[in-house]
Design a protein around this motif. Structure first.
Motif, PDB file in Angstrom:
ATOM      1  N   LEU A   1       0.831  -1.192   0.000  1.00  0.00           N
ATOM      2  CA  LEU A   1       0.000   0.000   0.000  1.00  0.00           C
ATOM      3  C   LEU A   1       0.871   1.250   0.000  1.00  0.00           C
ATOM      4  N   ARG A   2       0.338   2.304  -0.607  1.00  0.00           N
ATOM      5  CA  ARG A   2       1.035   3.596  -0.618  1.00  0.00           C
ATOM      6  C   ARG A   2       0.014   4.679  -0.321  1.00  0.00           C
ATOM      7  N   VAL A   3       0.370   5.599   0.572  1.00  0.00           N
ATOM      8  CA  VAL A   3      -0.457   6.762   0.888  1.00  0.00           C
ATOM      9  C   VAL A   3       0.350   8.011   0.589  1.00  0.00           C
ATOM     10  N   PRO A   4      -0.103   8.802  -0.439  1.00  0.00           N
ATOM     11  CA  PRO A   4      -1.214   8.534  -1.352  1.00  0.00           C
ATOM     12  C   PRO A   4      -0.782   7.565  -2.455  1.00  0.00           C
ATOM     13  N   GLU A   5      -1.708   7.208  -3.344  1.00  0.00           N
ATOM     14  CA  GLU A   5      -1.387   6.278  -4.428  1.00  0.00           C
ATOM     15  C   GLU A   5      -0.272   6.841  -5.307  1.00  0.00           C
ATOM     16  N   THR A   6      -0.310   8.148  -5.584  1.00  0.00           N
ATOM     17  CA  THR A   6       0.734   8.824  -6.351  1.00  0.00           C
ATOM     18  C   THR A   6       1.018  10.169  -5.690  1.00  0.00           C
ATOM     19  N   GLY A   7       2.172  10.737  -5.971  1.00  0.00           N
ATOM     20  CA  GLY A   7       2.502  12.042  -5.434  1.00  0.00           C
ATOM     21  C   GLY A   7       2.756  12.003  -3.936  1.00  0.00           C
ATOM     22  N   ALA A   8       2.429  13.100  -3.257  1.00  0.00           N
ATOM     23  CA  ALA A   8       2.671  13.212  -1.825  1.00  0.00           C
ATOM     24  C   ALA A   8       1.608  14.118  -1.208  1.00  0.00           C
ATOM     25  N   LEU A   9       1.410  13.960   0.103  1.00  0.00           N
ATOM     26  CA  LEU A   9       0.423  14.757   0.833  1.00  0.00           C
ATOM     27  C   LEU A   9       1.115  15.630   1.870  1.00  0.00           C
ATOM     28  N   ASP A  10       0.444  16.760   2.219  1.00  0.00           N
ATOM     29  CA  ASP A  10       0.901  17.556   3.354  1.00  0.00           C
ATOM     30  C   ASP A  10       0.872  16.680   4.609  1.00  0.00           C
ATOM     31  N   PRO A  11       1.692  17.014   5.611  1.00  0.00           N
ATOM     32  CA  PRO A  11       1.741  16.169   6.810  1.00  0.00           C
ATOM     33  C   PRO A  11       0.383  15.887   7.430  1.00  0.00           C
ATOM     34  N   GLU A  12      -0.424  16.919   7.632  1.00  0.00           N
ATOM     35  CA  GLU A  12      -1.716  16.696   8.285  1.00  0.00           C
ATOM     36  C   GLU A  12      -2.635  15.854   7.418  1.00  0.00           C
ATOM     37  N   ALA A  13      -2.612  16.097   6.100  1.00  0.00           N
ATOM     38  CA  ALA A  13      -3.442  15.299   5.203  1.00  0.00           C
ATOM     39  C   ALA A  13      -2.968  13.848   5.170  1.00  0.00           C
ATOM     40  N   ALA A  14      -1.662  13.663   5.215  1.00  0.00           N
ATOM     41  CA  ALA A  14      -1.128  12.300   5.225  1.00  0.00           C
ATOM     42  C   ALA A  14      -1.536  11.568   6.490  1.00  0.00           C
ATOM     43  N   LEU A  15      -1.444  12.250   7.633  1.00  0.00           N
ATOM     44  CA  LEU A  15      -1.832  11.624   8.895  1.00  0.00           C
ATOM     45  C   LEU A  15      -3.320  11.279   8.905  1.00  0.00           C
ATOM     46  N   ALA A  16      -4.140  12.154   8.326  1.00  0.00           N
ATOM     47  CA  ALA A  16      -5.575  11.881   8.258  1.00  0.00           C
ATOM     48  C   ALA A  16      -5.863  10.685   7.359  1.00  0.00           C
TER      49      ALA A  16
END
Length: 415
Positions: free
Chosen positions: A281-296
């Motif tokens: 699994l990868r979060v997100p599927e592609t690219g990257a998220l801001d820290p808070e969005a990634a934690l959510a």
């Protein structure tokens, strides 16, 4: 003849500290079933059976159990195993005296006579259902330093070995199809940078498909982990690894190759997909998220518990940041809570100065992501204001390949 081609098992591998024994067990059980279901006459393993030259005891036991069960379930099966750059030659050949040599052939290294490789000794006859010899394998293992000359002569020397093996097979087994094995990087093959160690053969990292002379019915390759075919005068294929060996391989489609021969012409083949024992699994599927969005996103994962903790999915989280976040991995782990996954890696990507995230620079990588050759080239540019000369870069690559191979420290090994 129905021959199953597989490679790059890497028994004993760990992924970011997680043992992979359960995944290997699932694959080997599936492989045993496939040998039965497809009425396979011979199994060819094209190198990197183990992940290290001195594999853990559990990995060796796993191989021996597989061989024992395969022979019991398919009394007429022939098995041919060659060593790869990860394998210690004598360690791979260790069980050979205890095995039925009429049915199992293991070549940890190129056989030698009078101090030089002897291609004729690599030939293994394969028998059909009636017990008649119906095909031949030139079981050529990964050529180690000392097997071939350097400075451009290595490719020619290896090509001569394949040509000699083919000529010897035609003389000893006229009219039968000949299959070659190889464990090397052939030009045009798609590389997985995170999990494949570069190999240097005679001073070159990638060799031309012309290395293999016309006349082989099929060439069974190992080393590259993506299952793929290459343009050549005969069918030339990498079987690929049975499942991802790094997070970068999560999108690969893994398979083994069913090769069928009938006469001396090119063999036919088809891929048999290997079921993936563990999800990646990868979060997100592609690219990257801001820290808070990634934690959510991590906290929102809804994953059913697997039948065994050893089969929990692997998870990679990729976060876009403006400055280092020292406790990021801890925060991701806390966000996961009791979610049944294994947190393999948290990657931090800086945003860069404009452009897309892909244009931004990564923060200092983890040790397992560092390319020593890149560090060497950067150091040379820093000290001498120029890229390293080709000869020096090749010398460093050969030294790196030797270091990766490491000493084969099996007791009683002789030159």
């Amino acid at each position: 003849m129905r021959i199953l081609h597989t490679a790059d098992w890497h028994l004993g591998q760990e992924l970011h500290g997680f043992d992979r024994g359960a995944e290997h067990d699932r694959f080997l059980v599936w492989l045993l079933d496939t040998l039965d279901e497809d009425a396979i006459d011979a199994l060819v393993v094209a190198g990197d059976v183990y992940d290290t030259v001195n594999p853990p005891v559990a990995a060796q036991q796993r191989l021996y159990r597989f061989l024992n069960t395969a022979l019991a379930r398919r009394p007429g099966l022939d098995i041919v195993i060659v060593g790869g750059n990860h394998d210690g030659p004598s360690r791979l050949e260790l069980p050979a005296p205890l095995l039925d040599r009429s049915r199992i052939s293991i070549f940890g290294a190129l056989p030698r006579s009078d101090g030089r490789p002897d291609p004729a000794r690599t030939l293994v006859p394969l028998t059909d259902e009636a017990g008649q010899v119906a095909a031949v394998v030139a079981a050529i293992a990964y050529p180690r330093p000392g097997d071939l000359p350097v400075d451009g002569g290595g490719a020619a020397a290896l090509a001569a070995i394949y040509a000699e093996a083919l000529a010897a097979a035609r003389e000893r087994f006229p009219g039968l199809p000949v299959i070659a094995t190889g464990h090397l990087h052939v030009t045009g093959g798609d590389v997985s940078a995170e999990s494949e160690r570069p190999v240097m053969i005679g001073g070159e990292e990638a060799l031309s498909p012309d290395l293999f002379p016309e006349g082989y019915a099929y060439v069974a390759l190992g080393h590259l982990h993506r299952a793929q075919g290459l343009k050549a005068a005969m069918p030339l294929r990498y079987a690929g690894a049975p499942f991802p060996m790094s997070m970068a391989e999560r999108s690969y489609r893994h398979s083994v190759v069913l090769v069928e021969t009938d006469g001396c012409g090119p063999a036919t083949h088809r891929l048999i997909p290997v079921p993936r024992p563990v999800a990646f699994l990868r979060v997100p599927e592609t690219g990257a998220l801001d820290p808070e969005a990634a934690l959510a996103a991590v906290a929102a994962l809804d994953i059913a518990p697997p039948e065994s903790p050893d089969l929990r999915p692997y998870l990679e989280v990729v976060v876009a940041i403006d400055a280092p976040v020292p406790d990021l991995r801890r925060r991701v782990a806390e966000a996961l809570g009791d979610t049944p996954v294994r947190l393999a890696r948290v990657r931090s990507l800086s945003r860069g100065s404009g452009g897309s995230l892909a244009d931004g620079a990564s923060l200092p990588p983890a040790l397992d992501e560092i390319d020593p050759a890149d560090v060497f080239a950067r150091l040379h540019r820093q000290r001498f204001d120029t890229d390293p000369p080709d000869a020096l870069a090749r010398a460093f690559a050969e030294l790196l390949a030797d270091a990766h191979a490491g000493p084969d420290t099996d007791a009683g090994e002789t030159a």
